[in-house]
Design a protein around this motif. Structure first.
Motif, PDB file in Angstrom:
ATOM      1  N   GLU A  58       0.837  -1.197   0.000  1.00  0.00           N
ATOM      2  CA  GLU A  58       0.000   0.000   0.000  1.00  0.00           C
ATOM      3  C   GLU A  58       0.873   1.249   0.000  1.00  0.00           C
ATOM      4  O   GLU A  58       1.760   1.393   0.822  1.00  0.00           O
ATOM      5  CB  GLU A  58      -0.876  -0.026   1.260  1.00  0.00           C
ATOM      6  N   ARG A 100      -3.870   2.907  -3.674  1.00  0.00           N
ATOM      7  CA  ARG A 100      -2.788   2.888  -4.669  1.00  0.00           C
ATOM      8  C   ARG A 100      -1.760   1.897  -4.159  1.00  0.00           C
ATOM      9  O   ARG A 100      -1.310   1.983  -3.008  1.00  0.00           O
ATOM     10  CB  ARG A 100      -2.167   4.269  -4.847  1.00  0.00           C
ATOM     11  N   ARG A 150       1.774  -0.733  -4.983  1.00  0.00           N
ATOM     12  CA  ARG A 150       2.996  -1.008  -5.741  1.00  0.00           C
ATOM     13  C   ARG A 150       3.186  -2.520  -5.710  1.00  0.00           C
ATOM     14  O   ARG A 150       3.362  -3.108  -4.651  1.00  0.00           O
ATOM     15  CB  ARG A 150       4.174  -0.319  -5.080  1.00  0.00           C
ATOM     16  N   ARG A 210       2.668  -0.042 -10.672  1.00  0.00           N
ATOM     17  CA  ARG A 210       1.657   0.613  -9.846  1.00  0.00           C
ATOM     18  C   ARG A 210       0.275   0.180 -10.297  1.00  0.00           C
ATOM     19  O   ARG A 210       0.046  -0.074 -11.484  1.00  0.00           O
ATOM     20  CB  ARG A 210       1.760   2.137  -9.959  1.00  0.00           C
ATOM     21  N   TYR A 212      -4.120   0.764  -9.089  1.00  0.00           N
ATOM     22  CA  TYR A 212      -5.155   1.354  -8.241  1.00  0.00           C
ATOM     23  C   TYR A 212      -6.300   0.360  -8.160  1.00  0.00           C
ATOM     24  O   TYR A 212      -6.663  -0.262  -9.154  1.00  0.00           O
ATOM     25  CB  TYR A 212      -5.688   2.665  -8.835  1.00  0.00           C
TER      26      TYR A 212
END
Length: 149
Positions: A66, A79, A81, A103, A105
């Motif tokens: 996160e 968001r 990673r 990345r 979302y």
């Protein structure tokens, strides 16, 4: 002292258990019976499970961390990673053992303590570049003018 939003904790728990730990049996615990997935096909639990299996097969050590999370009402947006190693076939590209770092979302709608809906935006182009996949030069959205007339 502020309390953590319970919807955020639901999303954090699901990401850890389902995506990071690869516990695909946990969907009954975390998802509503009529769960709708707007990111994967088919748009239900089956689509979610299919994508999770594909990702875990291609990137068995994948983990989502996160970077930011916000909640308002019944919605939670996070968001993430995602890192890992390309150790299996992904979209026709055999394992390269290249590291990945992308990345993404995710948006969730929470209903009565469970996830009712999910949307996702994933930087697939970055992932494909990192594993050395050939990117298609065709536009993502093409309009067939013959079907419009």
């Amino acid at each position: 002292m502020s309390k953590t939003n319970p919807n955020i904790e639901i999303v954090r728990g699901f990401i850890k258990k389902f995506w990071n730990d690869g516990d695909f049996e946990c969907v009954a615990e975390w998802l509503t019976e009529d769960y709708v997935d707007h990111a994967y096909v088919p748009g239900n639990r089956e689509g979610l499970l299919n994508m999770a299996r594909i990702l875990h097969s291609a990137f068995p050590d994948q983990s989502s961390t996160e970077e930011n999370i916000v909640a308002e009402g019944d919605r939670v947006v996070v968001r993430l990673r995602m890192t890992g190693t390309h150790q299996g076939n992904f979209r026709g590209t055999e394992a390269t053992n290249h590291p990945i770092d992308v990345r993404l979302y995710r948006e969730y709608r929470i209903l009565d303590g469970k996830i009712a809906e999910h949307w996702a935006l994933f930087d697939t182009a970055a992932l494909l570049r990192q594993i050395g996949a050939e990117l298609n030069e065709q536009p993502a959205c093409r309009i067939d003018k013959h079907k419009i007339d």
